[in-house]
Design a protein around this motif. Sequence first.
Motif, PDB file in Angstrom:
ATOM      1  N   PRO A  85       5.345  10.434   1.833  1.00  0.00           N
ATOM      2  CA  PRO A  85       4.631  11.197   0.796  1.00  0.00           C
ATOM      3  C   PRO A  85       4.498  10.470  -0.532  1.00  0.00           C
ATOM      4  N   ILE A  86       5.356   9.511  -0.823  1.00  0.00           N
ATOM      5  CA  ILE A  86       5.219   8.761  -2.077  1.00  0.00           C
ATOM      6  C   ILE A  86       4.073   7.763  -1.974  1.00  0.00           C
ATOM      7  N   GLU A  87       4.002   7.045  -0.873  1.00  0.00           N
ATOM      8  CA  GLU A  87       3.017   5.971  -0.746  1.00  0.00           C
ATOM      9  C   GLU A  87       1.681   6.449  -0.194  1.00  0.00           C
ATOM     10  N   ALA A  88       1.657   7.602   0.474  1.00  0.00           N
ATOM     11  CA  ALA A  88       0.381   8.157   0.930  1.00  0.00           C
ATOM     12  C   ALA A  88      -0.527   8.449  -0.251  1.00  0.00           C
ATOM     13  N   ASP A  89       0.060   8.691  -1.405  1.00  0.00           N
ATOM     14  CA  ASP A  89      -0.712   9.029  -2.593  1.00  0.00           C
ATOM     15  C   ASP A  89      -1.526   7.852  -3.114  1.00  0.00           C
ATOM     16  N   PHE A  90      -1.056   6.615  -2.869  1.00  0.00           N
ATOM     17  CA  PHE A  90      -1.789   5.468  -3.413  1.00  0.00           C
ATOM     18  C   PHE A  90      -2.294   4.489  -2.371  1.00  0.00           C
ATOM     19  N   PHE A  91      -1.820   4.567  -1.146  1.00  0.00           N
ATOM     20  CA  PHE A  91      -2.117   3.523  -0.176  1.00  0.00           C
ATOM     21  C   PHE A  91      -3.617   3.293   0.059  1.00  0.00           C
ATOM     22  N   PRO A  92      -4.468   4.294   0.140  1.00  0.00           N
ATOM     23  CA  PRO A  92      -5.886   3.984   0.384  1.00  0.00           C
ATOM     24  C   PRO A  92      -6.585   3.348  -0.813  1.00  0.00           C
ATOM     25  N   ASN A  93      -5.928   3.279  -1.961  1.00  0.00           N
ATOM     26  CA  ASN A  93      -6.518   2.735  -3.184  1.00  0.00           C
ATOM     27  C   ASN A  93      -5.960   1.332  -3.412  1.00  0.00           C
ATOM     28  N   LEU A  94      -6.763   0.313  -3.140  1.00  0.00           N
ATOM     29  CA  LEU A  94      -6.249  -1.049  -3.211  1.00  0.00           C
ATOM     30  C   LEU A  94      -5.887  -1.476  -4.633  1.00  0.00           C
ATOM     31  N   ASP A  95      -6.475  -0.851  -5.644  1.00  0.00           N
ATOM     32  CA  ASP A  95      -6.045  -1.130  -7.014  1.00  0.00           C
ATOM     33  C   ASP A  95      -4.580  -0.753  -7.199  1.00  0.00           C
ATOM     34  N   VAL A 123      -2.370  -0.268  -4.736  1.00  0.00           N
ATOM     35  CA  VAL A 123      -1.553  -1.120  -3.864  1.00  0.00           C
ATOM     36  C   VAL A 123      -1.242  -2.433  -4.574  1.00  0.00           C
ATOM     37  N   ALA A 124      -2.262  -3.025  -5.197  1.00  0.00           N
ATOM     38  CA  ALA A 124      -2.074  -4.287  -5.914  1.00  0.00           C
ATOM     39  C   ALA A 124      -1.061  -4.141  -7.046  1.00  0.00           C
ATOM     40  N   GLU A 125      -1.101  -3.006  -7.715  1.00  0.00           N
ATOM     41  CA  GLU A 125      -0.141  -2.780  -8.787  1.00  0.00           C
ATOM     42  C   GLU A 125       1.275  -2.700  -8.247  1.00  0.00           C
ATOM     43  N   ARG A 126       1.465  -1.969  -7.138  1.00  0.00           N
ATOM     44  CA  ARG A 126       2.797  -1.855  -6.535  1.00  0.00           C
ATOM     45  C   ARG A 126       3.303  -3.199  -6.027  1.00  0.00           C
ATOM     46  N   LEU A 127       2.408  -3.993  -5.463  1.00  0.00           N
ATOM     47  CA  LEU A 127       2.802  -5.290  -4.933  1.00  0.00           C
ATOM     48  C   LEU A 127       3.269  -6.244  -6.030  1.00  0.00           C
ATOM     49  N   VAL A 135      -5.969  -8.788  -9.765  1.00  0.00           N
ATOM     50  CA  VAL A 135      -6.212  -7.644  -8.880  1.00  0.00           C
ATOM     51  C   VAL A 135      -7.624  -7.703  -8.310  1.00  0.00           C
ATOM     52  N   GLU A 136      -8.609  -7.965  -9.180  1.00  0.00           N
ATOM     53  CA  GLU A 136     -10.002  -8.019  -8.723  1.00  0.00           C
ATOM     54  C   GLU A 136     -10.212  -9.162  -7.732  1.00  0.00           C
ATOM     55  N   GLU A 137      -9.603 -10.308  -7.997  1.00  0.00           N
ATOM     56  CA  GLU A 137      -9.728 -11.444  -7.072  1.00  0.00           C
ATOM     57  C   GLU A 137      -9.113 -11.121  -5.723  1.00  0.00           C
ATOM     58  N   TRP A 138      -7.957 -10.432  -5.747  1.00  0.00           N
ATOM     59  CA  TRP A 138      -7.312 -10.080  -4.482  1.00  0.00           C
ATOM     60  C   TRP A 138      -8.189  -9.133  -3.664  1.00  0.00           C
ATOM     61  N   LYS A 139      -8.752  -8.123  -4.299  1.00  0.00           N
ATOM     62  CA  LYS A 139      -9.611  -7.178  -3.573  1.00  0.00           C
ATOM     63  C   LYS A 139     -10.831  -7.892  -2.992  1.00  0.00           C
ATOM     64  N   GLU A 140     -11.392  -8.816  -3.752  1.00  0.00           N
ATOM     65  CA  GLU A 140     -12.531  -9.586  -3.246  1.00  0.00           C
ATOM     66  C   GLU A 140     -12.112 -10.441  -2.049  1.00  0.00           C
ATOM     67  N   ASP A 171       8.914  -6.171  -4.726  1.00  0.00           N
ATOM     68  CA  ASP A 171       7.728  -5.495  -5.245  1.00  0.00           C
ATOM     69  C   ASP A 171       8.104  -4.761  -6.522  1.00  0.00           C
ATOM     70  N   ILE A 172       7.104  -4.242  -7.199  1.00  0.00           N
ATOM     71  CA  ILE A 172       7.354  -3.466  -8.410  1.00  0.00           C
ATOM     72  C   ILE A 172       8.278  -2.289  -8.128  1.00  0.00           C
ATOM     73  N   ASP A 173       8.111  -1.654  -6.969  1.00  0.00           N
ATOM     74  CA  ASP A 173       8.868  -0.431  -6.679  1.00  0.00           C
ATOM     75  C   ASP A 173      10.118  -0.678  -5.844  1.00  0.00           C
ATOM     76  N   GLY A 174      10.515  -1.939  -5.637  1.00  0.00           N
ATOM     77  CA  GLY A 174      11.791  -2.213  -4.994  1.00  0.00           C
ATOM     78  C   GLY A 174      12.933  -2.001  -5.972  1.00  0.00           C
ATOM     79  N   ASN A 175      14.119  -1.705  -5.447  1.00  0.00           N
ATOM     80  CA  ASN A 175      15.257  -1.422  -6.319  1.00  0.00           C
ATOM     81  C   ASN A 175      16.540  -1.891  -5.623  1.00  0.00           C
ATOM     82  N   ILE A 176      17.283  -2.760  -6.275  1.00  0.00           N
ATOM     83  CA  ILE A 176      18.463  -3.358  -5.664  1.00  0.00           C
ATOM     84  C   ILE A 176      19.533  -2.312  -5.367  1.00  0.00           C
TER      85      ILE A 176
END
Length: 297
Positions: free
Chosen positions: A79-89, A91-95, A106-111, A194-199
């Motif tokens: 439920p956390i990632e379903a909210d953003f996964f279809p939006n590659l912008d 996804v790029a931010e989380r990555l 981000v734009e280069e990656w999507k292209e 990733d941005i959302d990883g946590n040790i």
Amino acid sequence: MFKHLQVISGPNNSRFPYCTSLLIADRDIHAIVDPGAGPDALHSAVGERPVNLVINTHYHFDHISGNHLFPHAQIWMNPIEADFFPNLDRVAERLGIKEIYGERGVEEWKENVADPQTPQTQYSPSCRHEWWLSSRSPIHAYAYDIEWQIGQTRVVMVHAPGHTEGFCCPYFPDEGLVYTGDIDLTSFGPWYADIDGNIGDFIASARRIAQLDSDWFLTGHQAGMVSRSEFQIQLDRFLNIIGERHHRLIHLLESGVKPEEIHQHGLLYMPKYQTDPWIAMWERIAIRKHLEWMNAN
């Protein structure tokens, strides 16, 4: 070995950028957990059977890359990632692309991922077209930590943040199996870059997963199926790698290396691998996380 579960190993012992997938099959339904085992392995296991559900434990490439191979299946994500996964912008931010390479990155990656002819980088799946193909379908969200019935098979999607914020481990109580995904016991060690990883969350989640009432633990990479006792033994070694990285970071700082220079010494990835832009990105994010963890503890 299991009544309704079939393990699908990926190439090279399911090493990244592949993973071990899991087929849930009975007379009423067929579902694939994390279809990252590669097209050949997946097609060999599934055959002509229609796949009704694809279940992703989290949004990383090696676990979602085969979503597009089952165009008639519903795609389910935590439920956390379903909210953003279809939006590659997003996804790029989380990555971490936005943090390290900015909006232009981000734009280069999507292209790049939209074009199947994009040249590939050397060590990561950063430009793979499957990013584009496997994020096109509508995403449904399952619930954490409650029993879910898939045909005749009971499963609980146990929330285990740390690898990603939404990461979970499917637990099959009737089969006595936990799919531990990227709590994978590899010699590389835990991954939280990733941005959302946590040790801290990774350590706590791994310990909690090890306490589930299960006879078997199936990792997403390399180790594969291990017994309960063996999982607990190997988990100690696996988590100790975090401490080894941390002690090395402290030694580098004490020897006069500046924080912005630590990546040259390879805390997670040696410099030769950092020629790949995503490896370089992950190295810098991981260093930041270790510095923050050190300050918090």
